[in-house]
Design a protein around this motif. Structure first.
Motif, PDB file in Angstrom:
ATOM      1  N   TYR A  41       0.803  -1.219   0.000  1.00 21.47           N
ATOM      2  CA  TYR A  41       0.000   0.000   0.000  1.00 21.47           C
ATOM      3  C   TYR A  41       0.835   1.268   0.000  1.00 21.47           C
ATOM      4  CZ  TYR A  41      -3.793  -3.199   0.709  1.00 21.47           C
ATOM      5  OH  TYR A  41      -4.680  -4.211   0.530  1.00 21.47           O
ATOM      6  N   ARG A  48       1.993   1.529  -5.328  1.00 25.32           N
ATOM      7  CA  ARG A  48       0.670   1.624  -5.954  1.00 25.32           C
ATOM      8  C   ARG A  48       0.766   2.346  -7.294  1.00 25.32           C
ATOM      9  NH1 ARG A  48      -2.421   4.627  -1.550  1.00 25.32           N
ATOM     10  NH2 ARG A  48      -3.996   4.761  -3.184  1.00 25.32           N
ATOM     11  N   ARG A 104       2.159   0.224 -10.010  1.00 27.06           N
ATOM     12  CA  ARG A 104       1.180  -0.754 -10.509  1.00 27.06           C
ATOM     13  C   ARG A 104       0.171  -0.100 -11.447  1.00 27.06           C
ATOM     14  NH1 ARG A 104       0.432  -2.950  -4.804  1.00 27.06           N
ATOM     15  NH2 ARG A 104      -1.312  -1.505  -4.765  1.00 27.06           N
ATOM     16  N   GLU A 111      -1.933   2.332 -10.443  1.00 29.15           N
ATOM     17  CA  GLU A 111      -3.066   2.817  -9.656  1.00 29.15           C
ATOM     18  C   GLU A 111      -2.939   4.329  -9.435  1.00 29.15           C
ATOM     19  OE1 GLU A 111      -4.506   2.280  -5.048  1.00 29.15           O
ATOM     20  OE2 GLU A 111      -3.448   0.628  -6.002  1.00 29.15           O
TER      21      GLU A 111
END
Length: 121
Positions: free
Chosen positions: A88, A93, A96, A98
């Motif tokens: 997290y 993130r 990835r 995100e």
């Protein structure tokens, strides 16, 4: 490929390298006037912008450290206290794909005051 085409390509590549160097210098100059730590990373998470305030905050803790191991190295925590799960971490993130906005992370380095960061990708 003719000598003319080769010369054209070489000139274009030299111009692009010079433009990139100038942009890099400008970005570093802007980062250096900030009194907050700024760490810029490439698409693999490798730090590529690491100015003095960042060095003061994390020292050499990022040397050879993969992005997913930074929470332990940097003593990253959620603002409400628990250690940050590596999955997290805002950088992980973002890597990835995100979207990450307004992610607050607390750095609790031994012997240093508590610090809070809110990264923007």
């Amino acid at each position: 490929m003719t000598a003319y085409v080769r010369a054209q390509r070489t000139g274009t590549e030299a111009f692009a390298r010079e433009l990139l160097r100038e942009q890099n210098q400008t970005l570093r100059a802007i980062a250096n006037i900030l009194d907050v730590a700024v760490l810029g990373c490439d698409g693999t998470g490798r730090p590529i912008l690491y100015h003095q305030a960042a060095r003061d905050l994390v020292g050499d803790r990022l040397e050879g450290c993969a992005a997913e191991h930074r929470p332990e190295r940097l003593h990253l925590h959620h603002p409400d206290g628990p250690p940050l799960d590596p999955a997290y971490q805002p950088l992980v993130r973002a890597l990835r794909g995100e979207p990450v906005r307004d992610a607050e992370v607390v750095t609790r380095m031994p012997g240093q005051p508590r610090r809070i960061s809110s990264p923007a990708p």
